[in-house]
Design a protein around this motif. Sequence first.
Motif, mmCIF file in Angstrom:
data_model
loop_
_atom_site.group_PDB
_atom_site.id
_atom_site.type_symbol
_atom_site.label_atom_id
_atom_site.label_comp_id
_atom_site.label_asym_id
_atom_site.label_seq_id
_atom_site.Cartn_x
_atom_site.Cartn_y
_atom_site.Cartn_z
ATOM 1 N N ALA A 163 -30.131 -3.561 17.486
ATOM 2 C CA ALA A 163 -30.677 -4.676 18.257
ATOM 3 C C ALA A 163 -32.010 -5.125 17.663
ATOM 4 C CB ALA A 163 -30.844 -4.284 19.721
ATOM 5 N N HIS A 164 -32.791 -4.167 17.155
ATOM 6 C CA HIS A 164 -34.038 -4.494 16.464
ATOM 7 C C HIS A 164 -33.762 -5.369 15.257
ATOM 8 C CE1 HIS A 164 -38.096 -2.504 17.024
ATOM 9 N NE2 HIS A 164 -37.518 -2.425 18.198
ATOM 10 N N LEU A 165 -32.809 -4.954 14.452
ATOM 11 C CA LEU A 165 -32.488 -5.710 13.239
ATOM 12 C C LEU A 165 -31.987 -7.113 13.571
ATOM 13 C CD1 LEU A 165 -30.786 -2.878 11.169
ATOM 14 C CD2 LEU A 165 -33.009 -3.942 10.717
ATOM 15 N N SER A 166 -31.161 -7.218 14.591
ATOM 16 C CA SER A 166 -30.643 -8.529 14.993
ATOM 17 C C SER A 166 -31.768 -9.441 15.477
ATOM 18 C CB SER A 166 -29.598 -8.374 16.097
ATOM 19 O OG SER A 166 -28.481 -7.679 15.612
ATOM 20 N N ALA A 167 -32.664 -8.901 16.284
ATOM 21 C CA ALA A 167 -33.781 -9.701 16.793
ATOM 22 C C ALA A 167 -34.700 -10.137 15.657
ATOM 23 C CB ALA A 167 -34.567 -8.909 17.832
ATOM 24 N N ARG A 168 -34.910 -9.268 14.698
ATOM 25 C CA ARG A 168 -35.766 -9.611 13.552
ATOM 26 C C ARG A 168 -35.095 -10.669 12.683
ATOM 27 N NH1 ARG A 168 -39.472 -11.509 10.983
ATOM 28 N NH2 ARG A 168 -40.297 -10.503 9.150
ATOM 29 N N ALA A 169 -33.785 -10.544 12.506
ATOM 30 C CA ALA A 169 -33.055 -11.519 11.691
ATOM 31 C C ALA A 169 -33.194 -12.925 12.274
ATOM 32 C CB ALA A 169 -31.588 -11.132 11.585
ATOM 33 N N GLU A 170 -33.179 -13.006 13.595
ATOM 34 C CA GLU A 170 -33.287 -14.302 14.267
ATOM 35 C C GLU A 170 -34.723 -14.640 14.679
ATOM 36 O OE1 GLU A 170 -30.384 -14.676 17.399
ATOM 37 O OE2 GLU A 170 -28.856 -13.705 16.166
ATOM 38 N N GLU A 171 -35.643 -13.701 14.468
ATOM 39 C CA GLU A 171 -37.026 -13.828 14.943
ATOM 40 C C GLU A 171 -37.053 -14.268 16.397
ATOM 41 O OE1 GLU A 171 -39.543 -16.144 12.348
ATOM 42 O OE2 GLU A 171 -39.659 -14.505 10.915
ATOM 43 N N ASN A 172 -36.256 -13.547 17.201
ATOM 44 C CA ASN A 172 -36.097 -13.906 18.601
ATOM 45 C C ASN A 172 -35.870 -12.631 19.408
ATOM 46 O OD1 ASN A 172 -35.359 -14.872 21.102
ATOM 47 N ND2 ASN A 172 -33.863 -16.329 20.326
ATOM 48 N N VAL A 173 -36.835 -12.277 20.237
ATOM 49 C CA VAL A 173 -36.728 -11.053 21.026
ATOM 50 C C VAL A 173 -35.605 -11.143 22.062
ATOM 51 C CG1 VAL A 173 -38.424 -11.601 22.824
ATOM 52 C CG2 VAL A 173 -38.149 -9.248 22.058
ATOM 53 N N GLN A 174 -35.216 -12.359 22.422
ATOM 54 C CA GLN A 174 -34.100 -12.546 23.359
ATOM 55 C C GLN A 174 -32.811 -11.944 22.802
ATOM 56 O OE1 GLN A 174 -34.382 -13.637 26.462
ATOM 57 N NE2 GLN A 174 -32.213 -13.302 26.836
ATOM 58 N N THR A 175 -32.669 -11.964 21.495
ATOM 59 C CA THR A 175 -31.502 -11.357 20.855
ATOM 60 C C THR A 175 -31.457 -9.859 21.155
ATOM 61 O OG1 THR A 175 -31.605 -13.014 19.109
ATOM 62 C CG2 THR A 175 -30.333 -11.036 18.630
ATOM 63 N N PHE A 176 -32.617 -9.213 21.122
ATOM 64 C CA PHE A 176 -32.705 -7.796 21.483
ATOM 65 C C PHE A 176 -32.293 -7.609 22.939
ATOM 66 C CE2 PHE A 176 -35.002 -4.231 23.350
ATOM 67 C CZ PHE A 176 -34.717 -3.193 22.467
ATOM 68 N N ASP A 177 -32.842 -8.435 23.822
ATOM 69 C CA ASP A 177 -32.541 -8.318 25.248
ATOM 70 C C ASP A 177 -31.040 -8.446 25.511
ATOM 71 O OD1 ASP A 177 -35.267 -8.066 25.721
ATOM 72 O OD2 ASP A 177 -35.522 -10.189 26.228
ATOM 73 N N GLU A 178 -30.411 -9.400 24.864
ATOM 74 C CA GLU A 178 -28.972 -9.589 25.043
ATOM 75 C C GLU A 178 -28.178 -8.412 24.513
ATOM 76 O OE1 GLU A 178 -28.366 -13.331 23.074
ATOM 77 O OE2 GLU A 178 -29.343 -14.454 24.703
ATOM 78 N N ALA A 179 -28.608 -7.849 23.391
ATOM 79 C CA ALA A 179 -27.899 -6.721 22.799
ATOM 80 C C ALA A 179 -27.971 -5.455 23.660
ATOM 81 C CB ALA A 179 -28.455 -6.420 21.404
ATOM 82 N N VAL A 180 -29.104 -5.249 24.330
ATOM 83 C CA VAL A 180 -29.253 -4.028 25.131
ATOM 84 C C VAL A 180 -28.893 -4.232 26.604
ATOM 85 C CG1 VAL A 180 -30.968 -3.045 23.549
ATOM 86 C CG2 VAL A 180 -31.732 -4.330 25.549
ATOM 87 N N GLU A 181 -28.434 -5.412 26.972
ATOM 88 C CA GLU A 181 -28.108 -5.693 28.374
ATOM 89 C C GLU A 181 -27.069 -4.712 28.925
ATOM 90 O OE1 GLU A 181 -27.904 -6.737 32.143
ATOM 91 O OE2 GLU A 181 -29.498 -7.298 30.752
#
Length: 187
Positions: free
Chosen positions: A163-181
Amino acid sequence: MATDTKTALLDVAEHAVRAREFDGFSYADLAEAVGIRKASIHCHFPTKATLSAALMDRYHATFDAECREIETSHDTGADRLKALILLYRNALNEGKTLGLCVTLISSRASLSDQVIEKIKDFRAKMAARIEAIFALGQADKSISGIANPASEARAALALLESAHLSARAEENVQTFDEAVEALNSRC
């Protein structure tokens, strides 16, 4: 003054690694940022391998202290899991950086064997911490659907890191939030 310079070098290097990866900065970059000569860095860290080992040691100690704080300030497994997820989320700096260990994993080919062992040790200790959280959550029934705390811990650690890598790839912390939901929703 040497301690202050060493700390400044570690601070700048950690930010550089977390934002640009291990190979994304040089000693010249550090020297410019700290305001010293490049040769002076070698007095503190003769090689990038010694610098990365020192970064991992400091990061491990800091993260360990933060995890102990979670353990002392949260009583249930669910509360500890949510706090750990938040700790990982905050390391993203709004999607601009990664946690140090996650960044270094992606730079493995450039790392010394010593640093690779430090990463393995850090991850093993995190898996054990997360396993304890799931065991507590199973015992206090605050985390649903736990069959095997050890397996859950390995999956949760992999999820947090990816989830960290995905959020960094998109530069969007929301991506992390969605991944760990899915993990959060079990609490």
